[in-house]
Design a protein around this motif. Structure first.
Motif, PDB file in Angstrom:
ATOM      1  N   THR A  88       1.052  -0.977  -0.167  1.00  0.00           N
ATOM      2  CA  THR A  88       0.016  -0.035  -0.142  1.00  0.00           C
ATOM      3  C   THR A  88       0.939   1.267   0.150  1.00  0.00           C
ATOM      4  O   THR A  88       0.582   2.456  -0.533  1.00  0.00           O
ATOM      5  N   ALA A  89       1.969   1.042   0.661  1.00  0.00           N
ATOM      6  CA  ALA A  89       2.977   2.271   0.916  1.00  0.00           C
ATOM      7  C   ALA A  89       3.678   2.237  -0.581  1.00  0.00           C
ATOM      8  O   ALA A  89       4.225   3.351  -0.891  1.00  0.00           O
ATOM      9  N   HIS A  90       3.947   1.384  -1.256  1.00  0.00           N
ATOM     10  CA  HIS A  90       4.592   1.155  -2.592  1.00  0.00           C
ATOM     11  C   HIS A  90       3.982   0.591  -3.554  1.00  0.00           C
ATOM     12  O   HIS A  90       4.270  -0.411  -4.074  1.00  0.00           O
ATOM     13  N   PRO A  91       3.057   1.201  -4.056  1.00  0.00           N
ATOM     14  CA  PRO A  91       2.070   0.560  -5.412  1.00  0.00           C
ATOM     15  C   PRO A  91       2.780   0.570  -6.600  1.00  0.00           C
ATOM     16  O   PRO A  91       2.575  -0.521  -7.238  1.00  0.00           O
ATOM     17  N   ASP A  92       3.843   1.312  -6.654  1.00  0.00           N
ATOM     18  CA  ASP A  92       4.715   1.053  -7.979  1.00  0.00           C
ATOM     19  C   ASP A  92       5.276  -0.205  -7.808  1.00  0.00           C
ATOM     20  O   ASP A  92       5.568  -0.959  -8.860  1.00  0.00           O
ATOM     21  N   ARG A  93       5.908  -0.546  -6.471  1.00  0.00           N
ATOM     22  CA  ARG A  93       6.421  -2.118  -6.474  1.00  0.00           C
ATOM     23  C   ARG A  93       5.621  -2.942  -6.773  1.00  0.00           C
ATOM     24  O   ARG A  93       5.980  -4.193  -7.173  1.00  0.00           O
ATOM     25  N   TYR A  94       4.319  -3.080  -6.135  1.00  0.00           N
ATOM     26  CA  TYR A  94       3.419  -3.882  -6.521  1.00  0.00           C
ATOM     27  C   TYR A  94       3.033  -4.110  -8.046  1.00  0.00           C
ATOM     28  O   TYR A  94       3.208  -5.384  -8.419  1.00  0.00           O
ATOM     29  N   ARG A  95       2.952  -3.102  -8.628  1.00  0.00           N
ATOM     30  CA  ARG A  95       2.723  -3.145 -10.046  1.00  0.00           C
ATOM     31  C   ARG A  95       3.823  -4.009 -10.650  1.00  0.00           C
ATOM     32  O   ARG A  95       3.873  -4.652 -11.717  1.00  0.00           O
ATOM     33  N   PHE A  96       5.033  -3.636 -10.470  1.00  0.00           N
ATOM     34  CA  PHE A  96       6.179  -4.038 -11.106  1.00  0.00           C
ATOM     35  C   PHE A  96       6.107  -5.507 -10.730  1.00  0.00           C
ATOM     36  O   PHE A  96       6.489  -6.561 -11.920  1.00  0.00           O
ATOM     37  N   ILE A  97       5.592  -6.055  -9.443  1.00  0.00           N
ATOM     38  CA  ILE A  97       6.018  -7.449  -9.188  1.00  0.00           C
ATOM     39  C   ILE A  97       4.660  -8.412 -10.006  1.00  0.00           C
ATOM     40  O   ILE A  97       4.550  -9.201 -10.395  1.00  0.00           O
ATOM     41  N   ALA A  98       3.429  -7.436  -9.920  1.00  0.00           N
ATOM     42  CA  ALA A  98       2.180  -8.000 -10.672  1.00  0.00           C
ATOM     43  C   ALA A  98       2.428  -8.197 -12.100  1.00  0.00           C
ATOM     44  O   ALA A  98       1.871  -9.122 -12.832  1.00  0.00           O
ATOM     45  N   TRP A  99       2.991  -7.390 -12.919  1.00  0.00           N
ATOM     46  CA  TRP A  99       3.444  -7.552 -14.064  1.00  0.00           C
ATOM     47  C   TRP A  99       4.114  -8.689 -14.379  1.00  0.00           C
ATOM     48  O   TRP A  99       3.839  -9.475 -15.255  1.00  0.00           O
ATOM     49  N   GLY A 100       5.226  -8.997 -13.556  1.00  0.00           N
ATOM     50  CA  GLY A 100       6.131 -10.058 -13.685  1.00  0.00           C
ATOM     51  C   GLY A 100       5.228 -11.443 -13.584  1.00  0.00           C
ATOM     52  O   GLY A 100       5.272 -12.465 -14.191  1.00  0.00           O
ATOM     53  N   ARG A 101       4.416 -11.514 -12.489  1.00  0.00           N
ATOM     54  CA  ARG A 101       3.443 -12.704 -12.203  1.00  0.00           C
ATOM     55  C   ARG A 101       2.771 -13.020 -13.323  1.00  0.00           C
ATOM     56  O   ARG A 101       2.462 -13.872 -13.948  1.00  0.00           O
ATOM     57  N   LEU A 102       2.069 -11.900 -14.067  1.00  0.00           N
ATOM     58  CA  LEU A 102       1.358 -12.073 -15.044  1.00  0.00           C
ATOM     59  C   LEU A 102       2.071 -12.597 -16.403  1.00  0.00           C
ATOM     60  O   LEU A 102       1.527 -13.347 -16.887  1.00  0.00           O
ATOM     61  N   GLU A 103       3.106 -11.842 -16.614  1.00  0.00           N
ATOM     62  CA  GLU A 103       3.680 -11.946 -18.132  1.00  0.00           C
ATOM     63  C   GLU A 103       4.656 -13.173 -18.024  1.00  0.00           C
ATOM     64  O   GLU A 103       4.809 -13.824 -19.029  1.00  0.00           O
ATOM     65  N   LEU A 104       5.189 -13.657 -17.026  1.00  0.00           N
ATOM     66  CA  LEU A 104       6.099 -14.757 -16.593  1.00  0.00           C
ATOM     67  C   LEU A 104       5.679 -15.962 -16.349  1.00  0.00           C
ATOM     68  O   LEU A 104       6.212 -16.948 -16.336  1.00  0.00           O
ATOM     69  N   ALA A 105       4.345 -15.939 -15.862  1.00  0.00           N
ATOM     70  CA  ALA A 105       3.838 -17.388 -15.441  1.00  0.00           C
ATOM     71  C   ALA A 105       3.855 -18.297 -16.728  1.00  0.00           C
ATOM     72  O   ALA A 105       3.781 -19.462 -16.454  1.00  0.00           O
ATOM     73  N   ALA A 106       3.472 -17.770 -17.803  1.00  0.00           N
ATOM     74  CA  ALA A 106       3.386 -18.715 -18.971  1.00  0.00           C
ATOM     75  C   ALA A 106       4.964 -18.667 -19.768  1.00  0.00           C
ATOM     76  O   ALA A 106       4.834 -19.295 -21.014  1.00  0.00           O
ATOM     77  N   ASP A 107       5.792 -18.143 -18.985  1.00  0.00           N
ATOM     78  CA  ASP A 107       7.033 -18.288 -19.950  1.00  0.00           C
ATOM     79  C   ASP A 107       7.835 -19.574 -19.421  1.00  0.00           C
ATOM     80  O   ASP A 107       8.349 -19.820 -18.469  1.00  0.00           O
TER      81      ASP A 107
END
Length: 203
Positions: A88-107
């Motif tokens: 909550t204090a670092h939403p940019d860091r959450y978005r960074f990790i969330a993109w990785g979870r989304l895009e790399l899960a199928a890599d």
């Protein structure tokens, strides 16, 4: 030893913001280079590819999150509270990790830095939960994989469900962010009560 404002440091900072905003596929090395006040050639001199750059930053982000939120299987509500506070204090860091979870899960690529980082981090946490079950500190009737999935999903609810987060201040009985935090802790506690007196950080 590099200076605090070295080219490499500027590249990493610019790339973190670029990946958080656009994801891995949508990130552009030319924009990273421009924000870092350098050239694309210098970016590639430090990192072989955009994916390697993402993997380097992901390792730092995962380490920072692990430092901020200590996984104690005997007190999962506390872990949820710490994760909630950090992201909550670092939403940019959450978005960074969330993109990785989304895009790399199928890599499926063997040796690709991103997938291995996220996989290994999750496997380590799941094994920690399994050891706690064997020690009697966590309900053994749950599969550790399900425990991890549920705790993380509950914790990230208000970060993932942006539409609900937008209307909550106007429609919730208690619009304060602390009420959303309390709901996360309550939900995790209902599923996985602490094995010892709660040590959940105060709001």
């Amino acid at each position: 030893m590099t200076s605090p404002d070295s080219t490499r440091d500027r590249i990493v900072a610019a790339a973190q913001a670029e990946f958080a905003r656009h994801g891995i596929a949508g990130a552009r090395v030319d924009r990273i280079a421009k924000a870092a006040r350098t050239s694309k050639e210098r970016v590639y001199a430090h990192f072989r590819s955009k994916e390697d750059l993402y993997g380097f930053i992901a390792s730092q982000e995962l380490a920072a999150a692990a430092e901020a939120a200590h996984l104690d299987p005997a007190d999962l509500p506390s872990y949820a509270a710490q994760l909630f506070d950090y992201f909550t204090a670092h939403p940019d860091r959450y978005r960074f990790i969330a993109w990785g979870r989304l895009e790399l899960a199928a890599d499926p690529r063997d040796g690709a830095p991103g997938p291995a980082l996220y996989r290994d981090a999750l496997l380590g946490k799941i094994e920690k939960l399994r050891r706690a079950q064997r020690a009697g500190d966590l309900d053994p009737t749950w599969d550790p994989v399900d425990i991890m999935a549920l705790v993380v999903q509950i914790t990230h609810t208000w970060l993932d469900q942006t539409a609900l987060a937008a209307v909550a201040p106007r429609t919730a009985a208690d619009p304060a962010p602390s009420a959303r935090r309390a709901a996360v802790i309550r939900a995790v506690t209902a599923l996985f009560p602490p094995a010892r007196p709660a040590s959940t950080p105060s709001a």
